[in-house]
Structures are given as C-alpha cells and as structure tokens.
Scaffold this motif. Sequence first.
Motif, mmCIF file in Angstrom:
data_model
loop_
_atom_site.group_PDB
_atom_site.id
_atom_site.type_symbol
_atom_site.label_atom_id
_atom_site.label_comp_id
_atom_site.label_asym_id
_atom_site.label_seq_id
_atom_site.Cartn_x
_atom_site.Cartn_y
_atom_site.Cartn_z
ATOM 1 N N PRO A 37 0.814 -1.217 0.000
ATOM 2 C CA PRO A 37 0.000 0.000 0.000
ATOM 3 C C PRO A 37 0.850 1.271 0.000
ATOM 4 O O PRO A 37 0.474 2.276 -0.594
ATOM 5 C CB PRO A 37 -0.829 -0.107 1.278
ATOM 6 N N SER A 38 2.026 1.219 0.651
ATOM 7 C CA SER A 38 2.889 2.408 0.670
ATOM 8 C C SER A 38 3.445 2.713 -0.716
ATOM 9 O O SER A 38 3.646 3.867 -1.075
ATOM 10 C CB SER A 38 4.019 2.261 1.696
ATOM 11 N N ALA A 39 3.696 1.667 -1.512
ATOM 12 C CA ALA A 39 4.164 1.885 -2.887
ATOM 13 C C ALA A 39 3.074 2.550 -3.710
ATOM 14 O O ALA A 39 3.334 3.502 -4.448
ATOM 15 C CB ALA A 39 4.583 0.564 -3.517
ATOM 16 N N CYS A 54 7.352 -2.035 -10.797
ATOM 17 C CA CYS A 54 8.252 -3.185 -10.926
ATOM 18 C C CYS A 54 8.092 -4.042 -9.672
ATOM 19 O O CYS A 54 7.546 -3.582 -8.663
ATOM 20 C CB CYS A 54 9.696 -2.720 -11.098
ATOM 21 N N PRO A 55 8.575 -5.280 -9.693
ATOM 22 C CA PRO A 55 8.446 -6.134 -8.512
ATOM 23 C C PRO A 55 9.056 -5.541 -7.245
ATOM 24 O O PRO A 55 8.484 -5.667 -6.168
ATOM 25 C CB PRO A 55 9.160 -7.425 -8.923
ATOM 26 N N ALA A 56 10.211 -4.900 -7.358
ATOM 27 C CA ALA A 56 10.869 -4.336 -6.166
ATOM 28 C C ALA A 56 10.045 -3.201 -5.561
ATOM 29 O O ALA A 56 9.830 -3.168 -4.347
ATOM 30 C CB ALA A 56 12.269 -3.851 -6.516
ATOM 31 N N CYS A 57 9.589 -2.283 -6.384
ATOM 32 C CA CYS A 57 8.784 -1.168 -5.869
ATOM 33 C C CYS A 57 7.444 -1.668 -5.342
ATOM 34 O O CYS A 57 6.959 -1.201 -4.307
ATOM 35 C CB CYS A 57 8.580 -0.112 -6.942
ATOM 36 N N ALA A 58 6.846 -2.626 -6.031
ATOM 37 C CA ALA A 58 5.561 -3.180 -5.589
ATOM 38 C C ALA A 58 5.691 -3.843 -4.226
ATOM 39 O O ALA A 58 4.750 -3.819 -3.430
ATOM 40 C CB ALA A 58 5.045 -4.176 -6.618
ATOM 41 N N ALA A 59 6.862 -4.397 -3.940
ATOM 42 C CA ALA A 59 7.101 -5.047 -2.654
ATOM 43 C C ALA A 59 7.388 -4.036 -1.550
ATOM 44 O O ALA A 59 7.492 -4.398 -0.382
ATOM 45 C CB ALA A 59 8.266 -6.022 -2.768
ATOM 46 N N GLY A 60 7.552 -2.774 -1.916
ATOM 47 C CA GLY A 60 7.785 -1.739 -0.922
ATOM 48 C C GLY A 60 9.222 -1.299 -0.800
ATOM 49 O O GLY A 60 9.564 -0.545 0.097
ATOM 50 N N ALA A 61 10.085 -1.766 -1.699
ATOM 51 C CA ALA A 61 11.482 -1.320 -1.675
ATOM 52 C C ALA A 61 11.531 0.159 -2.010
ATOM 53 O O ALA A 61 10.716 0.663 -2.779
ATOM 54 C CB ALA A 61 12.304 -2.115 -2.678
ATOM 55 N N THR A 62 12.484 0.862 -1.433
ATOM 56 C CA THR A 62 12.650 2.281 -1.736
ATOM 57 C C THR A 62 13.137 2.412 -3.168
ATOM 58 O O THR A 62 14.165 1.851 -3.528
ATOM 59 C CB THR A 62 13.674 2.924 -0.787
#
Length: 70
Positions: A37-39, A54-62
């Motif tokens: 949700p933060s992404a 992308c998968p990384a951003c969707a997972a919440g990575a900065t």
Amino acid sequence: MLPDTLLCPLCGRSNQCAVSAGTPAEDCWCMTATISPSALAQLPDSARGQSCLCPACAAGATPAPPADPH
C-alpha cells in the motif's frame, strides 16, 4: 507525454509487465504478488492506471533511479 508502459513509474526500471510485453495477464508476476500500500501511495494521481510498478517497488522497496549507462 504518455508514460512508457514498460517502465516502473517510481524507479524507471523495467516493470516486467506481461500485458505490456504482449503476453496474457495471468502470466504476469503481479497476479501472485502482494502490492505494498505504501508503494501505491507514492504514485502521483497522473501515473495511476498508466503503467505498472516493478516487482521491487511493488514489494515496498525504496525506489532508486536506474544506473546511468554512461
């Protein structure tokens, strides 16, 4: 100017979207992923519904900008 549907609107890297690549939606990584949700909250209204994370951003990575190839 329309966004590139193959790029993540947060970090600019490949979003690995099956639909944008011309394959069935059910083959996309996002069909089995939990999207942070933060992404989603980081997306400006103008980017919503235009291209996938992308998968990384969707997972919440900065998100970080892609490496400069030069």
